[in-house]
Design a protein around this motif. Structure first.
Motif, short mmCIF file in Angstrom:
data_model
loop_
_atom_site.label_atom_id
_atom_site.label_comp_id
_atom_site.label_asym_id
_atom_site.label_seq_id
_atom_site.Cartn_x
_atom_site.Cartn_y
_atom_site.Cartn_z
N THR A 39 0.85 -1.20 0.00
CA THR A 39 0.00 0.00 0.00
C THR A 39 0.88 1.25 0.00
O THR A 39 2.05 1.21 0.39
CB THR A 39 -0.91 0.04 1.25
OG1 THR A 39 -0.08 0.10 2.42
CG2 THR A 39 -1.80 -1.19 1.31
N TYR A 40 0.30 2.34 -0.42
CA TYR A 40 1.00 3.63 -0.44
C TYR A 40 1.52 4.00 0.93
O TYR A 40 2.67 4.39 1.11
CB TYR A 40 0.05 4.70 -0.97
CG TYR A 40 0.51 6.12 -0.78
CD1 TYR A 40 1.48 6.68 -1.61
CD2 TYR A 40 -0.03 6.92 0.23
CE1 TYR A 40 1.89 8.00 -1.44
CE2 TYR A 40 0.38 8.23 0.42
CZ TYR A 40 1.34 8.76 -0.42
OH TYR A 40 1.76 10.06 -0.25
N TRP A 41 0.64 3.85 1.94
CA TRP A 41 1.02 4.30 3.29
C TRP A 41 2.10 3.43 3.91
O TRP A 41 2.93 3.93 4.67
CB TRP A 41 -0.21 4.36 4.20
CG TRP A 41 -1.08 3.14 4.19
CD1 TRP A 41 -0.98 2.04 4.97
CD2 TRP A 41 -2.19 2.90 3.31
NE1 TRP A 41 -1.95 1.11 4.68
CE2 TRP A 41 -2.72 1.62 3.66
CE3 TRP A 41 -2.79 3.62 2.28
CZ2 TRP A 41 -3.82 1.06 3.00
CZ3 TRP A 41 -3.89 3.06 1.64
CH2 TRP A 41 -4.39 1.80 1.99
N ASP A 42 2.13 2.14 3.56
CA ASP A 42 3.21 1.29 4.05
C ASP A 42 4.51 1.58 3.31
O ASP A 42 5.60 1.57 3.92
CB ASP A 42 2.85 -0.20 3.86
CG ASP A 42 1.84 -0.69 4.89
OD1 ASP A 42 1.79 -0.08 5.98
OD2 ASP A 42 1.12 -1.64 4.59
N TYR A 43 4.42 1.83 2.02
CA TYR A 43 5.62 2.04 1.20
C TYR A 43 6.41 3.26 1.66
O TYR A 43 7.63 3.22 1.75
CB TYR A 43 5.22 2.18 -0.27
CG TYR A 43 6.40 2.38 -1.20
CD1 TYR A 43 7.39 1.41 -1.31
CD2 TYR A 43 6.52 3.53 -1.96
CE1 TYR A 43 8.49 1.60 -2.16
CE2 TYR A 43 7.60 3.73 -2.80
CZ TYR A 43 8.58 2.75 -2.91
OH TYR A 43 9.65 2.94 -3.74
N ILE A 44 5.72 4.36 1.95
CA ILE A 44 6.43 5.58 2.37
C ILE A 44 6.43 5.75 3.89
O ILE A 44 6.86 6.79 4.40
CB ILE A 44 5.86 6.84 1.70
CG1 ILE A 44 4.44 7.15 2.22
CG2 ILE A 44 5.88 6.73 0.19
CD1 ILE A 44 3.96 8.54 1.85
N HIS A 45 5.94 4.73 4.62
CA HIS A 45 5.88 4.79 6.08
C HIS A 45 5.16 6.07 6.55
O HIS A 45 5.66 6.83 7.37
CB HIS A 45 7.30 4.73 6.68
CG HIS A 45 8.01 3.45 6.36
ND1 HIS A 45 7.81 2.29 7.07
CD2 HIS A 45 8.91 3.14 5.39
CE1 HIS A 45 8.56 1.32 6.57
NE2 HIS A 45 9.23 1.80 5.53
N LEU A 46 3.98 6.26 5.98
CA LEU A 46 3.25 7.50 6.21
C LEU A 46 2.91 7.73 7.68
O LEU A 46 3.09 8.85 8.19
CB LEU A 46 1.96 7.49 5.37
CG LEU A 46 1.09 8.75 5.46
CD1 LEU A 46 1.87 9.97 4.99
CD2 LEU A 46 -0.18 8.59 4.64
N ASP A 47 2.44 6.71 8.36
CA ASP A 47 2.07 6.90 9.77
C ASP A 47 3.28 7.31 10.61
O ASP A 47 3.17 8.16 11.50
CB ASP A 47 1.45 5.62 10.33
CG ASP A 47 0.09 5.31 9.71
OD1 ASP A 47 -0.54 6.26 9.20
OD2 ASP A 47 -0.33 4.14 9.72
N THR A 48 4.43 6.69 10.33
CA THR A 48 5.65 7.07 11.05
C THR A 48 6.03 8.51 10.72
O THR A 48 6.37 9.30 11.61
CB THR A 48 6.81 6.14 10.66
OG1 THR A 48 6.47 4.79 11.00
CG2 THR A 48 8.09 6.52 11.38
N LEU A 50 4.20 11.02 9.80
CA LEU A 50 3.30 12.00 10.39
C LEU A 50 3.35 12.02 11.91
O LEU A 50 2.74 12.90 12.54
CB LEU A 50 1.86 11.73 9.93
CG LEU A 50 1.62 11.83 8.43
CD1 LEU A 50 0.16 11.57 8.10
CD2 LEU A 50 2.05 13.19 7.89
N SER A 51 4.09 11.08 12.49
CA SER A 51 4.22 11.05 13.95
C SER A 51 5.51 11.71 14.43
O SER A 51 5.78 11.75 15.64
CB SER A 51 4.18 9.60 14.45
OG SER A 51 5.36 8.91 14.09
#
Length: 323
Positions: A39-48, A50-51
């Motif tokens: 997924t997009y969010w896993d690929y760019i580590h989005l949650d990390t 934004l934290s």
């Protein structure tokens, strides 16, 4: 039929690729079968990503301050990504050289234009309060920007202008580094004492910066240019790209910082110190430092007047309009 032959060829190539791994291709195909979709969010580590903004105060604009500096460091990483490829390149290909410079300059263009986020995007009153919780941290401590300079030009070109004529390419790396220009920006002029900001930075990054300087000795971007055949050195596109990089890194980027410092740190009763205690009025003006990555591209007059017109306009805008 053509699709089957293509798939058969691809499977054969995969078998060749993995034959030395100790596992057969079937094992890898099993792994691929059980692997989850990306997924997009896993690929760019989005949650990390934004934290990573953790303000130290309750002022809303501090989060803007943090994010802007994080974005800046990512662009610095992009610049270094291109510089390292240039330094490592042994082909001498002119098109490759120009394309890497074009990319670097495009990153600087974004950085310079985005600085309005710092200059106009925060309330001065908030900044002057939350900045006190940041001591002694300072943008001065950006190691990546120091690396950009070291990859671009020989260390002797980064010695403080007041001492530069005392050193040459024959000087030891450690000695040149000790007299690098930015150290004076975080040193008390009267006592000669280094600020805590500089002491922290040196403790963390000096070994790494000296190691890089040794790795690129006689192999910086400037050396790459100097080693080109004389006809290629005169290439207009190359010369323009190198000069643009010089102006972006050593004039325009510094002036954006000056604009921010003037907005947030100037006052009639006396200028406010920067968070790290750096002497920004002496450290930031490019006409004071005269840092030039590619000095052979300029006349003596251009070098002597380096950045002067821009700084005069910044410090005395009303006077500049009268001329």
């Amino acid at each position: 039929m053509e699709d089957k032959e293509k798939i058969k060829s691809q499977i054969s190539k995969l078998g060749e690729k993995y034959k030395d791994s100790g596992q057969d291709l079937s094992s890898y195909l099993d792994g691929l079968l059980h692997q989850r979709y990306l997924t997009y969010w896993d690929y760019i580590h989005l949650d990390t990503l934004l934290s990573l903004q953790v303000p130290r105060t309750h002022f809303p604009d501090e989060e803007i301050f943090i994010m802007y500096h994080q974005i800046t460091e990512l662009y610095f990483k992009l610049i270094l990504h291109e510089q390292k490829q240039l330094v490592d390149d042994k082909s001498g290909n002119l098109d490759f050289f120009i394309e890497k410079l074009r990319r670097i300059n495009s990153y600087y263009t974004v950085l310079i234009s985005s600085f309005s986020v710092m200059i106009k995007g925060m309330e001065r009153e908030q900044f002057l309060q939350y900045r006190m919780a940041l001591l002694p941290a300072s943008g001065f401590q950006s190691a990546q920007f120091r690396m950009i300079e070291i990859y671009a030009t020989p260390l002797e070109n980064l010695v403080h202008v007041s001492e530069r004529d005392q050193y040459s390419s024959e000087s030891k790396i450690e000695e040149l580094y000790e007299h690098i220009y930015w150290k004076k920006g975080a040193t008390d002029v009267t006592t000669g004492e280094k600020t805590l900001t500089l002491k922290q930075f040196e403790y963390r990054y000096t070994p790494r910066l000296i190691r890089i300087a040794k790795q690129v000795k006689n192999a910086t971007i400037y050396h790459k240019y100097l080693s080109l055949p004389s006809d290629l050195k005169k290439n207009e596109s190359l010369v323009e790209a190198l000069k643009t990089l010089d102006i972006n890194a050593n004039i325009n980027w510094q002036l954006m910082h000056m604009g921010s410092a003037h907005r947030y740190l100037r006052r009639e009763s006396g200028d406010i110190e920067a968070t790290g205690g750096t002497n920004w009025k002496e450290y930031l003006p490019p006409s004071f430092q005269k840092i030039v990555f590619f000095p052979e591209l300029y006349s003596d007059q251009e070098l002597n007047n380096w950045g002067k017109q821009w700084v005069d306009h910044m410090l005395n805008p009303d006077k500049s309009k009268m001329k």
